[in-house]
Design a protein around this motif. Structure first.
Motif, PDB file in Angstrom:
ATOM      1  N   VAL A  81      39.858  47.185  43.709  1.00 21.87           N
ATOM      2  CA  VAL A  81      39.276  46.111  43.377  1.00 21.87           C
ATOM      3  C   VAL A  81      40.049  44.943  43.793  1.00 21.87           C
ATOM      4  O   VAL A  81      41.191  44.726  43.636  1.00 21.87           O
ATOM      5  N   VAL A  91      35.679  47.615  45.900  1.00 28.90           N
ATOM      6  CA  VAL A  91      34.828  46.529  45.475  1.00 28.90           C
ATOM      7  C   VAL A  91      35.451  45.184  45.867  1.00 28.90           C
ATOM      8  O   VAL A  91      36.778  45.039  45.404  1.00 28.90           O
ATOM      9  N   CYS A 142      35.175  46.074  36.890  1.00 22.09           N
ATOM     10  CA  CYS A 142      35.129  46.811  38.213  1.00 22.09           C
ATOM     11  C   CYS A 142      36.308  47.828  38.223  1.00 22.09           C
ATOM     12  O   CYS A 142      35.828  48.931  38.861  1.00 22.09           O
ATOM     13  N   ALA A 202      43.863  42.708  39.395  1.00 17.50           N
ATOM     14  CA  ALA A 202      43.026  42.953  40.633  1.00 17.50           C
ATOM     15  C   ALA A 202      44.191  42.512  41.887  1.00 17.50           C
ATOM     16  O   ALA A 202      44.856  41.420  41.455  1.00 17.50           O
TER      17      ALA A 202
END
Length: 252
Positions: free
Chosen positions: A45, A5, A37, A62
């Protein structure tokens, strides 16, 4: 299933400058998106940004990939991330908008899985039913039509398909057909992503201001499916921001 992602996060939003850092119940918006996410099945991510303020705000939520500051779109930023990481052509990358702090993790998994299952498609995206005539005739609401195999035929800001006889009688009556709002989440095969950013903007894309029309204009196949969960609206305006803050504060 494993996929990546990537959340493009540009600080200089034209309507809401600094939007990724907007406070939502004690957390920056970009952190709330990244946390959503992370609850998906993604192997990793990543937040893609060109601004150190966004990088610093993300913290441990992230991995951050710093990208160039001259990208014309989030898709170009996505492609740079894939190139920096050296992803394989067959890898799947899901683009989640950085202003979707309520995006359901299940739809992230869904769009990635749909692309994996449909080897004839280079992209995948989602949609939801349109129930209100005001949305159908709103040019800010993107509509999509697709074939029996779930391949996109066209995306438009116009009300498609046009119910010729029904709308001649009453444009408020949607009982005579079925209409779909496009949801702006995309899964790409990395090899296609590299090709996509090398194509010039297509005339249809420029006319409608819809980037996905570049893919259709160049013969790519886009898989479309109804989202398995409702997808709340994102944050584009000050009113959206106020609404989101009320929601997260439990007021609405």
């Amino acid at each position: 299933m494993s996929f990546y992602v990537v959340v493009p996060a540009r600080y200089a939003s034209s309507r809401l400058p600094g939007k990724p850092l907007a406070d939502l119940a004690g957390k920056p918006m970009i952190v709330r998106v990244a946390e959503r996410c992370a609850r998906s099945g993604a192997g990793q991510v990543l937040v893609a940004t060109d601004d150190p303020r966004v990088r610093d705000a993300v913290g441990d939520a992230a991995r951050v990939v710093m990208t160039r500051d001259d990208h014309p779109s989030g898709t170009d930023r996505l492609q740079e991330v894939a190139a920096q990481l050296g992803l394989d052509d067959d890898d799947i990358v899901v683009n989640v908008q950085g202003d979707e702090p309520l995006i359901p993790p299940a739809v992230i998994d869904q769009v990635a899985d749909n692309l994996r299952l449909h080897g004839d498609c280079q992209m995948a995206t989602l949609c939801e039913p349109i129930e209100d005539a005001a949305d159908l005739f709103n040019s800010n609401v993107c509509k999509v039509v697709f074939d029996v195999n779930g391949r996109a035929l066209y995306f438009s800001r116009a009300p498609i398909p046009w119910h010729r006889d029904g709308f001649a009688r009453d444009r408020e009556d949607l009982s005579g057909g079925r209409w779909w709002r496009h949801i702006g989440i995309y899964a790409y095969r990395v090899g296609f992503l590299h090709r996509f950013v090398g194509w010039p903007p297509a005339p249809l894309e420029q006319l409608e201001s819809l980037e996905q029309l570049r893919a259709l204009a160049n013969g790519a196949a886009i898989h479309v499916a109804p989202a398995r969960e409702p997808v709340p609206g994102g944050v584009d305006t000050e009113d959206d921001l106020a609404r989101m803050r009320r929601h997260l504060a439990g007021e609405a």
